[in-house]
Motif scaffolding. Structure first.
Motif, PDB file in Angstrom:
ATOM      1  N   HIS A 195      60.248 -73.141  26.147  1.00 30.18           N
ATOM      2  CA  HIS A 195      58.833 -73.019  25.790  1.00 30.18           C
ATOM      3  C   HIS A 195      58.091 -74.251  26.296  1.00 30.18           C
ATOM      4  CE1 HIS A 195      55.169 -72.029  23.713  1.00 30.18           C
ATOM      5  NE2 HIS A 195      55.168 -73.230  23.152  1.00 30.18           N
ATOM      6  N   GLU A 228      57.360 -70.008  32.757  1.00 30.10           N
ATOM      7  CA  GLU A 228      56.665 -71.128  32.123  1.00 30.10           C
ATOM      8  C   GLU A 228      56.189 -72.132  33.176  1.00 30.10           C
ATOM      9  OE1 GLU A 228      56.099 -71.692  28.847  1.00 30.10           O
ATOM     10  OE2 GLU A 228      57.311 -70.176  27.831  1.00 30.10           O
ATOM     11  N   GLU A 267      52.678 -67.041  25.981  1.00 30.05           N
ATOM     12  CA  GLU A 267      54.126 -66.875  26.081  1.00 30.05           C
ATOM     13  C   GLU A 267      54.471 -66.361  27.487  1.00 30.05           C
ATOM     14  OE1 GLU A 267      55.531 -64.383  22.970  1.00 30.05           O
ATOM     15  OE2 GLU A 267      54.866 -65.701  21.361  1.00 30.05           O
TER      16      GLU A 267
END
Length: 579
Positions: free
Chosen positions: A25, A41, A67
């Motif tokens: 994340h 990401e 996300e």
């Protein structure tokens, strides 16, 4: 100030060699983030830092809820961005390359450097973030240009490739796809281990090329390992190999043999019966294979090609020259078959015309069916239908043993008459149904033994597939019954499909031949579901809605069928026909 495609490369290049962690994340609004990253990401962070844009992150407007995911990148690109081909994207600095996720297959996202070769990406745990060569040889679904970004003006030259001694590298013992390829007996050991797991790495040549890399990725998918195409301790261990991989004496010998120059390979053909003008020679010229019979009759079989579906494959296909030459064996003409099949002969004409012009010698061996043959394009992988039914009927002809002396119809263990191959003094049942796990992880009922007989390796052109192809084509020339059997198999298959459609498609009765013909063509090609056909019949324009299924992807085929239906309607020959 203009937003330039180069901007994401400038920003992303400050993160080279940082750690990759699948599912990491990343706070997109943190300009000081130093990793870990995953591919989506990383690209979303670069886009946000360069353009203040939240993209590929689930259609959110607040950065805290972002996300990033490769599937979001794919969906949002198709909805919000300018979609281009991967080949076009590779020429544009900062363009995005996307591989869409699929069942059992992880997606991926990268930035193109614009030199038709390199990418900037978070590639995997073994590599981290880096600039990598060889993007043109990898699998991508689409390319895209982000909205509001200028990719045409003010671009800086992409001079970001790190010096060779600083390129992303792995410790000794790891294998992955690189240029030049890894070579050696240890690669042979790896290839043999993959083959033992029923995943074909191509020939045992001791070279870690695209075929072996595809096999490694397929194995990683099946075993639930990280899908990075890198053979490290985990992948080697799952294959039952030590790490680093240590070749044995047999691996060493195979590698030496693979590097020893060899002369032309002759193709062993079954000895033809004296009364039969059998195939006596198969020769290769460039990518094209041709056959010759005892009387001197020559014809083109097909050419070699590469194809990617659930793995990288090599097989035969008919290019324009081969298609023209295949007309020696004839194309479907309704008048030739209406005496035997009546209105059915007219009814199937549009679909056969759309299936490659109705050429009886249509052939390909490059896709997952392993072998497809005939005017209806009968595929070999399906139990109880298509090619195996045609082969059964061929072997019932009087001269079958002259064309295929190794094949016969015999009772199997269950007492059913099936196709058998003579095998070392015994007979192998080629119709045994086997549950096969494909490289993408999907399980499927296949005639794996028949497929292996017709086409032993999906990653090379084999003597077996050339011999079988040539003999089937020659049979069409010698015995017109071999052509008629293709038509009878197709009509019987269509009748069985209609019986199924009457139970699955609400409102379908078979009374309207035009509706029936469209449903047959849709089912034969597989371009629409029972639910979609039901919805079409419930509409105010059933035939019009059926035509729309598969449009515009199959525009040419649909137009071909539509024109043929119009001719049939004008002739009146189908009046009163029901299925």
């Amino acid at each position: 100030m203009a937003l330039l495609g180069q901007d994401v490369i400038d920003i992303g290049s400050t993160r080279l060699k940082q750690q990759y962690v699948l599912g990491a994340h990343v706070p997109l609004d943190n300009p000081n983030w130093q990793g870990p990253w995953d591919c989506a990401e990383f690209t979303s962070w670069c886009a946000y830092q360069a353009y203040g844009m939240i993209f590929g992150a689930g259609n959110v407007t607040k950065v805290a809820k972002a996300e990033p995911y490769s599937g979001y990148w794919y969906a949002e690109a198709r909805k919000k961005a300018l979609v281009i081909s991967p080949a076009e994207a590779l020429k544009i600095p900062g363009a995005v390359l996307i591989r869409a996720p699929a069942p059992g297959k992880i997606g991926h996202v990268a930035f193109a450097l614009g030199d038709n070769d390199r990418t900037l990406e978070a590639r995997g745990a073994a590599f981290g973030v880096g600039i990598f060569k060889g993007a043109a040889g990898r699998s991508w679904s689409i390319g895209c240009l982000l909205p509001g970004v200028d990719y045409a003006n003010g671009l800086k030259p992409p001079v970001l490739e790190p010096p060779a001694d600083k390129s992303p590298a792995l410790p000794p013992g790891y294998f992955w796809l690189k240029t030049p390829n890894f070579k050696g007996a240890a690669i042979v050991a790896l290839q043999r281990a993959l083959k033992a797991k029923a995943i074909d790495p191509g020939p045992f040549d001791g070279e870690y090329g695209p075929m072996t890399n595809a096999a490694v990725i397929s194995f990683q998918l099946v075993k639930g390992l990280e899908v990075d195409g890198v053979v490290g301790p985990n992948t080697a261990g799952a294959l039952g190999l030590a790490f680093p991989v240590v070749p044995n004496a047999e691996d060493e010998q195979i590698y030496r043999d693979a590097r020893t120059p060899k002369g032309p390979v002759s193709i062993k053909l079954p000895q033809g019966a004296a009364a039969l003008d059998a195939i006596v020679d198969i020769a290769q010229s460039g990518k094209t294979f041709s056959a010759k019979t005892a009387s001197g009759f020559g014809f083109i079989i097909a050419a070699t090609t590469q194809f990617t579906d659930d793995m990288n494959r090599t097989g035969l296909y008919q290019d324009k020259t081969a298609i023209k030459d295949s007309l020696k064996f004839g194309a479907y003409k309704t008048a030739d078959y209406s005496p035997a099949f009546g209105q059915w002969a007219h009814f199937i004409e549009p679909t056969l015309t759309a299936e490659g012009g109705g050429r009886f010698a249509t052939l390909n061996t490059y896709d997952r069916a392993a072998f497809t043959f005939g005017a209806p394009q009968l595929a070999a992988h399906t139990p109880g239908e298509n090619f195996i039914v045609y082969l059964q009927r061929l072997l019932g002809l009087a001269d079958a043993d002259k064309h295929f002396p190794e094949l016969s119809l015999r009772k199997n263990a269950a007492g059913r008459t099936t196709v058998h191959r003579a095998d070392g003094g015994g007979f192998e049942d080629l119709e045994q149904v086997i549950i096969v796990e494909r490289p993408n992880g999907k399980k499927e009922r296949q005639l794996a033994r028949l497929m292996a007989y017709l086409n032993p390796s999906p990653t090379s052109i084999d003597a077996a597939e050339l011999s079988t192809s040539a003999r089937l084509m020659n049979w069409l020339r010698i015995d017109p019954k071999a052509k008629e059997l293709q038509i009878s198999v197709f009509i019987d298959h269509a009748k069985a499909r209609f019986d199924l459609a009457k139970t699955k498609v609400d409102g379908f009765t078979g009374d309207d031949w035009r509706i029936s013909l469209w449903i047959m063509d849709i089912m034969h090609q597989g371009r629409g579901s029972f639910g979609e056909m039901t919805a079409a019949l419930a509409s105010g324009d059933p035939e019009g809605r059926l035509k729309e299924l598969g449009w515009p992807k199959y525009k040419t085929r649909i137009q071909t069928v539509e024109a043929a239906v119009g001719r049939l309607a004008a002739s009146g020959v189908m009046n009163g026909f029901k299925v």
